[in-house]
Design a protein around this motif. Structure first.
Motif, PDB file in Angstrom:
ATOM      1  N   GLY A  69       2.256   2.674  -1.593  1.00 52.91           N
ATOM      2  CA  GLY A  69       2.351   3.982  -0.956  1.00 52.91           C
ATOM      3  C   GLY A  69       1.005   4.398  -0.410  1.00 52.91           C
ATOM      4  N   THR A  71      -1.180   6.320  -1.627  1.00 54.98           N
ATOM      5  CA  THR A  71      -2.188   6.347  -2.688  1.00 54.98           C
ATOM      6  C   THR A  71      -1.678   5.488  -3.823  1.00 54.98           C
ATOM      7  N   THR A  74      -0.439   8.589  -6.898  1.00 56.32           N
ATOM      8  CA  THR A  74       0.273   9.859  -6.791  1.00 56.32           C
ATOM      9  C   THR A  74       1.546   9.794  -5.970  1.00 56.32           C
ATOM     10  N   VAL A  75       1.585   8.982  -4.923  1.00 58.21           N
ATOM     11  CA  VAL A  75       2.757   8.916  -4.051  1.00 58.21           C
ATOM     12  C   VAL A  75       3.148   7.452  -3.870  1.00 58.21           C
ATOM     13  N   MET A  76       4.408   7.138  -4.167  1.00 61.96           N
ATOM     14  CA  MET A  76       4.892   5.778  -3.981  1.00 61.96           C
ATOM     15  C   MET A  76       5.989   5.765  -2.934  1.00 61.96           C
ATOM     16  N   ALA A  77       5.905   4.824  -2.007  1.00 63.99           N
ATOM     17  CA  ALA A  77       6.961   4.635  -1.016  1.00 63.99           C
ATOM     18  C   ALA A  77       7.978   3.620  -1.533  1.00 63.99           C
ATOM     19  N   CYS A  79       8.645   0.611  -5.013  1.00 72.44           N
ATOM     20  CA  CYS A  79       8.220   0.140  -6.322  1.00 72.44           C
ATOM     21  C   CYS A  79       9.178  -0.974  -6.741  1.00 72.44           C
TER      22      CYS A  79
END
Length: 91
Positions: A69, A71, A74-77, A79
């Motif tokens: 993501g 970062t 903190t933010v995942m697009a 997984c």
């Protein structure tokens, strides 16, 4: 703050606080020793490509996930669960 920059201290914090789930950058995960962390069950790592050696070391011990993501923490697009012997996925 100090534990985030010191893998040995982080290892101690994870063990002493009986942490079961953790999210961290791949580089920090790669710096941890293989010393047992008996309470650790789930590890999410991201921010860079996960080396095969890291997957081979940790996937047998915990549910290891590779996240991707904007970062690493903190933010995942995306997984994906990493498993020994399987191709490395971006997440």
């Amino acid at each position: 703050d100090e534990a985030r920059r010191n893998p040995e201290l982080l290892q101690q914090v994870l063990r002493d606080a009986r942490i079961s789930h953790v999210q961290m950058p791949v580089a920090l995960l790669a710096g941890l020793s293989l010393e047992p962390l008996p309470d650790l069950r789930v590890m999410i790592a991201g921010g860079e490509a996960m080396p095969v050696a890291v997957v081979e070391q940790w996937a047998a011990r915990v549910a290891l996930h590779n996240a991707y993501g904007p970062t690493e923490a903190t933010v995942m697009a995306t997984c994906a669960r990493m498993r020994q012997g399987q191709p490395i996925s971006i997440g």
